[in-house]
Design an enzyme around this catalytic site. Structure first.
Site, PDB file in Angstrom:
ATOM      1  N   ASP A  49       0.802  -1.296  -0.048  1.00 47.21           N
ATOM      2  CA  ASP A  49       0.247   0.064   0.105  1.00 47.21           C
ATOM      3  C   ASP A  49       0.930   1.247   0.080  1.00 47.21           C
ATOM      4  O   ASP A  49       0.400   2.441  -0.681  1.00 47.21           O
ATOM      5  CB  ASP A  49      -0.947   0.037   1.241  1.00 47.21           C
ATOM      6  CG  ASP A  49      -1.913  -1.044   1.060  1.00 47.21           C
ATOM      7  OD1 ASP A  49      -2.240  -1.531  -0.197  1.00 47.21           O
ATOM      8  OD2 ASP A  49      -2.689  -1.206   2.158  1.00 47.21           O
ATOM      9  N   ARG A  84       3.926  15.197  23.939  1.00 47.91           N
ATOM     10  CA  ARG A  84       2.947  16.076  24.620  1.00 47.91           C
ATOM     11  C   ARG A  84       1.560  16.228  23.856  1.00 47.91           C
ATOM     12  O   ARG A  84       1.704  15.947  22.762  1.00 47.91           O
ATOM     13  CB  ARG A  84       3.720  17.312  24.897  1.00 47.91           C
ATOM     14  CG  ARG A  84       4.120  17.938  23.765  1.00 47.91           C
ATOM     15  CD  ARG A  84       4.893  19.291  23.881  1.00 47.91           C
ATOM     16  NE  ARG A  84       4.045  20.531  24.651  1.00 47.91           N
ATOM     17  CZ  ARG A  84       3.137  21.211  23.699  1.00 47.91           C
ATOM     18  NH1 ARG A  84       3.084  20.970  22.517  1.00 47.91           N
ATOM     19  NH2 ARG A  84       2.423  22.070  24.375  1.00 47.91           N
ATOM     20  N   ASP A  93      -3.282  13.769  21.119  1.00 50.73           N
ATOM     21  CA  ASP A  93      -1.954  13.751  20.705  1.00 50.73           C
ATOM     22  C   ASP A  93      -1.951  14.122  18.932  1.00 50.73           C
ATOM     23  O   ASP A  93      -0.987  14.284  18.330  1.00 50.73           O
ATOM     24  CB  ASP A  93      -1.640  12.136  20.622  1.00 50.73           C
ATOM     25  CG  ASP A  93      -1.157  11.858  21.975  1.00 50.73           C
ATOM     26  OD1 ASP A  93      -0.791  12.728  22.918  1.00 50.73           O
ATOM     27  OD2 ASP A  93      -0.753  10.651  22.324  1.00 50.73           O
ATOM     28  N   TYR A 144      -4.929   4.619   9.167  1.00 51.58           N
ATOM     29  CA  TYR A 144      -4.581   5.178  10.674  1.00 51.58           C
ATOM     30  C   TYR A 144      -5.950   5.429  11.314  1.00 51.58           C
ATOM     31  O   TYR A 144      -5.983   5.146  12.601  1.00 51.58           O
ATOM     32  CB  TYR A 144      -3.770   6.315  10.448  1.00 51.58           C
ATOM     33  CG  TYR A 144      -3.100   6.858  11.584  1.00 51.58           C
ATOM     34  CD1 TYR A 144      -3.223   6.212  12.844  1.00 51.58           C
ATOM     35  CD2 TYR A 144      -2.131   8.006  11.466  1.00 51.58           C
ATOM     36  CE1 TYR A 144      -2.491   6.653  13.951  1.00 51.58           C
ATOM     37  CE2 TYR A 144      -1.592   8.330  12.577  1.00 51.58           C
ATOM     38  CZ  TYR A 144      -1.747   8.058  13.796  1.00 51.58           C
ATOM     39  OH  TYR A 144      -1.207   8.496  14.826  1.00 51.58           O
TER      40      TYR A 144
END
Length: 287
Positions: free
Chosen positions: A70, A155, A174, A187
């Protein structure tokens, strides 16, 4: 699809499978009177055929064969840009969710494609722009997603997010994934986003580890314009497109995402359906 006079080949780097396939594929195409254009990576496998920069391969091509996973397909899609040339994706990688044609199926399915016995799946692209001081300083077309994340240390970041001028929220997380239906199985899925059927006209906003129990993924119409502004210090946020290219985001920059008028054309065997691929590749629905 028109008669194929010229075909391109784009290959995965450092692939023993591609090294074996490429010389035979070039010969197979030439025997059928099809001219071949290959990228520099593919030329390493070709036994002496000269290559060219990947971005130049699609010029004058009627079809591009992609040998890889991919990631290789995403790179090939970026090289094709907005030309809307059909891609014939062969899986030499691991998951191969988009490159769903196996090595064993390469020649039978390619023969069918040359005869016009195939199906073309249109996957809508998403345009992403970075605006700084009222100027567009970067523009990308994404097949999967645009992702805003912290650029270095672990952070949270603050992202003011708007849909069509309507304030959504200030994500404290995040990061934020802005995904197409194609990217919903990438994702975004790992971050808890929904699976979106490819033909559904939508864009998904999926926060990454939000510091708020109520920050769930949100689907918006593909006609929406999404604007995200960082409230962090300069270059504390990074924009990544399809996991491959990107740019740092400064404070007060605005990232704008909207559906493109262009699509990526993927050649699919007639029998290959979306839920079949979900079950085979992601083991979806197994008990």
């Amino acid at each position: 699809m028109p008669i194929i006079k010229t075909a391109g080949i784009i290959s995965k780097p450092n692939s023993t499978a591609a090294e074996e396939i490429v010389p035979k594929l070039i010969e197979w195409l030439r025997r059928r009177g099809i001219a071949v254009r290959i990228d520099e990576q593919t030329s390493l496998y070709s036994g002496g055929v000269s290559g060219m920069p990947r971005e130049e391969v699609p010029q004058s091509c009627d079809l591009v064969v992609v040998l890889g996973g991919d990631g290789t397909l995403l790179s090939a899609a970026r090289a094709i840009g907005r030309r809307e040339i059909p891609l014939f994706p062969v899986n030499l990688g691991g998951l191969g969710f988009l490159t769903a044609i196996s090595i064993e199926e390469l020649y039978p399915e390619l023969e069918r494609a040359l005869r016009g016995e195939h199906r073309i799946a249109k996957r809508k692209l998403m345009t992403t722009e970075v605006i700084r001081e009222n100027n567009v300083i970067a523009s990308f077309d994404a097949l999967n997603d645009a992702v805003l994340t912290k650029s270095s240390i672990a952070r949270m970041i603050d992202l003011d997010t708007y849909v069509d001028e309507q304030f959504v929220c200030a994500y404290k997380a995040d990061g934020l994934i802005i995904a197409t239906p194609t990217g919903s199985t990438a994702y975004s899925l790992s971050a808890g986003g929904p699976i979106i059927f490819p033909s559904v006209p939508a864009i998904c906003l999926t926060p990454i580890c939000p510091h708020m129990l109520t920050n769930r993924p949100v689907l918006v119409p593909e006609t929406s314009v999404i604007r995200v502004a960082s409230r962090g210090p300069d270059e504390s946020v990074y924009l990544t497109i399809d996991g491959q290219v990107g740019t740092p985001i400064r404070e007060h920059d605005t990232v704008v995402c909207h559906s493109s008028h262009h699509s990526l054309l993927l050649i699919r065997p007639p029998r290959m359906m979306f839920f079949d691929v979900l079950r085979q590749k992601l083991k979806w629905g197994e008990r």
